[in-house]
Write a protein that holds these residues in place. Structure first.
Motif, short mmCIF file in Angstrom:
data_model
loop_
_atom_site.label_atom_id
_atom_site.label_comp_id
_atom_site.label_asym_id
_atom_site.label_seq_id
_atom_site.Cartn_x
_atom_site.Cartn_y
_atom_site.Cartn_z
N ARG A 1 16.76 -6.99 -1.23
CA ARG A 1 17.99 -7.54 -0.68
C ARG A 1 17.87 -7.81 0.81
O ARG A 1 18.51 -8.72 1.33
CB ARG A 1 19.16 -6.58 -0.96
N LEU A 2 17.08 -7.00 1.50
CA LEU A 2 16.87 -7.22 2.93
C LEU A 2 15.92 -8.37 3.21
O LEU A 2 15.86 -8.88 4.33
CB LEU A 2 16.32 -5.95 3.58
N GLY A 3 15.14 -8.77 2.20
CA GLY A 3 14.11 -9.77 2.43
C GLY A 3 12.98 -9.22 3.28
O GLY A 3 12.34 -9.94 4.05
N PHE A 4 12.69 -7.92 3.13
CA PHE A 4 11.69 -7.26 3.96
C PHE A 4 10.28 -7.65 3.53
O PHE A 4 9.92 -7.56 2.37
CB PHE A 4 11.87 -5.74 3.85
N THR A 5 9.50 -8.12 4.49
CA THR A 5 8.11 -8.51 4.22
C THR A 5 7.15 -7.81 5.17
O THR A 5 6.01 -8.24 5.31
CB THR A 5 7.94 -10.03 4.36
N GLY A 6 7.60 -6.76 5.83
CA GLY A 6 6.77 -6.09 6.83
C GLY A 6 6.01 -4.90 6.30
O GLY A 6 5.67 -4.00 7.08
N GLY A 7 5.75 -4.85 5.00
CA GLY A 7 5.00 -3.73 4.44
C GLY A 7 3.51 -3.87 4.66
O GLY A 7 3.01 -4.89 5.14
N ALA A 8 2.79 -2.84 4.28
CA ALA A 8 1.33 -2.83 4.41
C ALA A 8 0.72 -2.58 3.05
O ALA A 8 1.17 -1.71 2.30
CB ALA A 8 0.89 -1.75 5.40
N ALA A 9 -0.31 -3.36 2.72
CA ALA A 9 -1.00 -3.20 1.44
C ALA A 9 -2.01 -2.08 1.57
O ALA A 9 -2.88 -2.10 2.44
CB ALA A 9 -1.70 -4.51 1.06
N VAL A 10 -1.88 -1.08 0.70
CA VAL A 10 -2.76 0.08 0.71
C VAL A 10 -3.36 0.23 -0.67
O VAL A 10 -2.65 0.12 -1.69
CB VAL A 10 -1.99 1.37 1.10
N LEU B 1 3.66 -1.42 0.81
CA LEU B 1 4.51 -0.28 1.10
C LEU B 1 5.24 -0.43 2.42
O LEU B 1 4.66 -0.89 3.40
CB LEU B 1 3.67 1.00 1.15
N PRO B 2 6.51 -0.01 2.49
CA PRO B 2 7.16 0.16 3.79
C PRO B 2 6.67 1.46 4.41
O PRO B 2 5.95 2.24 3.75
CB PRO B 2 8.65 0.24 3.42
N PRO B 3 7.02 1.79 5.65
CA PRO B 3 6.70 3.11 6.19
C PRO B 3 7.23 4.20 5.26
O PRO B 3 8.36 4.11 4.76
CB PRO B 3 7.42 3.11 7.55
N LEU B 4 6.42 5.22 5.02
CA LEU B 4 6.80 6.21 4.03
C LEU B 4 8.08 6.96 4.41
O LEU B 4 8.79 7.45 3.54
CB LEU B 4 5.65 7.22 3.84
N GLY B 5 8.37 7.06 5.70
CA GLY B 5 9.62 7.70 6.10
C GLY B 5 10.83 6.96 5.57
O GLY B 5 11.87 7.58 5.29
N VAL B 6 10.74 5.65 5.40
CA VAL B 6 11.84 4.87 4.85
C VAL B 6 12.08 5.25 3.39
O VAL B 6 13.23 5.42 2.95
CB VAL B 6 11.54 3.36 4.97
N VAL B 7 11.01 5.43 2.62
CA VAL B 7 11.15 5.83 1.23
C VAL B 7 11.80 7.21 1.14
O VAL B 7 12.70 7.44 0.31
CB VAL B 7 9.77 5.85 0.54
N VAL B 8 11.38 8.13 2.01
CA VAL B 8 11.96 9.47 2.01
C VAL B 8 13.44 9.42 2.35
O VAL B 8 14.27 10.06 1.70
CB VAL B 8 11.20 10.37 2.99
N GLU C 1 1.61 0.12 16.26
CA GLU C 1 2.12 -1.24 16.41
C GLU C 1 2.64 -1.78 15.08
O GLU C 1 3.67 -2.47 15.04
CB GLU C 1 1.02 -2.15 16.96
N ARG C 2 1.95 -1.46 14.00
CA ARG C 2 2.42 -1.87 12.68
C ARG C 2 3.77 -1.23 12.36
O ARG C 2 4.68 -1.86 11.80
CB ARG C 2 1.41 -1.48 11.59
N LEU C 3 3.92 0.04 12.70
CA LEU C 3 5.18 0.73 12.45
C LEU C 3 6.32 0.13 13.27
O LEU C 3 7.45 0.01 12.79
CB LEU C 3 5.03 2.22 12.75
N VAL C 4 6.02 -0.25 14.53
CA VAL C 4 7.03 -0.87 15.37
C VAL C 4 7.53 -2.16 14.72
O VAL C 4 8.74 -2.41 14.61
CB VAL C 4 6.48 -1.15 16.78
N GLU C 5 6.61 -2.99 14.25
CA GLU C 5 6.99 -4.25 13.60
C GLU C 5 7.81 -4.00 12.33
O GLU C 5 8.80 -4.71 12.07
CB GLU C 5 5.74 -5.06 13.27
N SER C 6 7.42 -2.99 11.56
CA SER C 6 8.13 -2.71 10.32
C SER C 6 9.55 -2.25 10.58
O SER C 6 10.51 -2.75 9.96
CB SER C 6 7.38 -1.64 9.51
N TYR C 7 9.73 -1.31 11.50
CA TYR C 7 11.07 -0.79 11.77
C TYR C 7 11.95 -1.84 12.45
O TYR C 7 13.16 -1.92 12.20
CB TYR C 7 10.99 0.48 12.61
#
Length: 473
Positions: free
Chosen positions: A130-139, A49-56, A171-177
């Motif tokens: 499309r962004l190639g985002f790999t900074g999500g967290a497995a929950v 998952l990305p930060p949930l605020g991104v989904v919103v 810190e995880r959120l900083v890396e993701s954003y």
């Protein structure tokens, strides 16, 4: 960033803290309650998952919410505030300016309400891909569902507390954003035809495999279209033009008023001529002008609309069942590339030959290509709705050629066989080509076979597409 599953306590704080960072529509309990179905659907779509605020944010933007002025970031570390600001500037602002966003909003608006969470989840997954985002967290899915079932006010309270504590979750959120902002700056495009096509047909795409095939076919069409110029001059007609039937051209202006003359019928009289009529019963100026033939009448242009007729047939041969393989160096299977080639040619020919009476026909020959037939109906839905295309079946190639020969009596007819290895005999008045995809390198027959040795495999597909387009013109 590691994708190892988070522990229960850490996962709950990370989920709630990300929820508090939503930038669009506010973070009131009512707004969060509306977004919970999107979050659950996104978790089913993505392994991390990305930060949930991104989904919103992406969900609200896709549902037509305007891009708001910058809202304050909750009390937390300066690095997270800076990362969220960069995410707003480079991802949200750019996505709001995407030319295809309006089509995405319209597709979601027409979608049944119960299906919209699935549509939002698909869109979020595609943008992150499309962004190639790999900074999500497995929950853990069960844990995420239990957390999101809590009252929204409780989720927000837990999230604000986690942001103020400034622990490992922050810190995880900083890396993701930071990853999202940097990837958005580098990305060439955030939305494409694949997203619009899939959302418009999501209700019909029940299986994930079929949805993935449609996405890839549209992506392949976009990539192959880059080999085609925006404009290309058609060849000089080999025969004269044929008047089209009036009922075929009802959408075109014809037979309207074209000029003014002194000859005509009273129903076409220029209305300003009535000023010469007087109330007296005697002779007036109108009568004199009528007798002298000086009254003005509108005249009509009764000419027929004359356009060249064109019929282009794409025949999917049984050999395409052997093309459901992915070759090294290509992003898609050969069969997917064939469907993308059909879509790209239909799009470009519609532009290049827009002044002609153009019709497309996709014929599935034999058995075993039911999936390809269904995808063609979805890919060409726009042309099918306008009556400019049809998708049919035939038992033999000879049936396709016989129909083309019948078309050639009143139109220029071209047939492209997809999936064969030999060019069958065809009537002389029918333009016939064959694309052999039995090998990794496609061969266009009877034209030149392929790109020179040493070319990349993808270049051979682009070259075959361009050569085929020139032949159809």
């Amino acid at each position: 960033m590691t994708t190892e599953p988070l522990g229960p306590g850490e996962a709950e704080r990370w989920l709630c803290a990300g929820l508090c960072l939503a930038r669009l529509g506010g973070t009131s309990p009512e707004a969060m309650a509306e977004a919970v179905p999107w979050l659950l659907a996104t978790h089913a779509e993505l392994p991390a998952l990305p930060p949930l605020g991104v989904v919103v944010d992406l969900g609200r933007l896709a549902l037509g919410a305007p891009l708001e002025s910058s809202r304050p970031v909750p009390d937390t570390v300066p690095s997270l505030r800076a990362a969220v600001r960069a995410y707003e500037d480079h991802l949200l602002a750019r996505l709001a300016a995407e030319p295809r966003l309006e089509a995405v909003v319209n597709a979601l608006a027409r979608m049944p309400v119960e299906l919209r969470p699935r549509g939002v989840a698909f869109l979020v997954a595609r943008v992150l891909t499309r962004l190639g985002f790999t900074g999500g967290a497995a929950v853990n899915p069960g844990l995420a569902r239990r957390v999101l079932e809590h009252p929204p006010a409780e989720l927000l309270q837990t999230g604000h507390a986690a942001l103020r504590e400034r622990g490992a979750e922050v810190e995880r959120l900083v890396e993701s954003y930071e990853s999202l902002g940097g990837a958005a700056r580098r990305a060439r495009v955030l939305l494409g035809d694949a997203e619009v096509f899939t959302l418009e047909n999501l209700e019909r795409l029940q299986g994930r495999a079929r949805r993935l095939a449609l996405e890839q076919a549209v992506e392949a069409a976009e990539a192959l279209a880059e080999a085609l110029p925006k404009r290309m001059r058609p060849r000089k007609p080999a025969s004269g033009q044929t008047p089209s039937h009036l009922e075929d051209d009802a959408a075109f202006p014809q037979g309207g008023f074209s000029s003014v003359s002194n000859v005509g019928s009273l129903e076409n009289l220029v209305t300003s001529e009535l000023v010469y009529m007087e109330d007296d019963a005697g002779l007036d100026l109108f009568d004199l002008r009528y007798v002298e033939g000086e009254l003005l009448y509108y005249t009509r242009d009764e000419s027929l609309v004359v356009r060249r007729r064109r019929r282009v047939t794409f025949a999917l041969l049984p050999g395409l069942t052997e093309a459901r393989v992915k070759d090294a160096g290509l992003r898609w299977q050969r069969g997917v590339l064939v469907l993308g080639l059909v879509l790209s040619l239909v799009r470009r020919l519609s532009v290049w030959l827009g002044e002609e009476e153009l019709r497309f026909r996709v014929v599935v020959v034999g058995e075993g290509l039911e999936a390809e037939r269904g995808l063609c109906e979805l890919l060409l839905r726009e042309w099918l709705a306008r009556g400019n295309a049809e998708v049919t079946v035939a038992d033999r190639v000879e049936t396709v050629l016989a129909q083309a020969a019948e078309d050639a009596k009143r139109a220029r007819a071209d047939v492209l066989l997809l999936g064969g290895q030999e060019v069958p005999p065809a009537p002389s008045q029918v333009g016939l080509s064959l694309l052999d995809v039995s090998q990794p390198v496609p061969r266009l027959l009877p034209s030149s076979s392929s790109e020179p040795p040493g070319e990349e495999l993808w270049a051979t597909w682009r070259g075959a597409t361009l050569e085929l387009a020139r032949g159809l013109l």
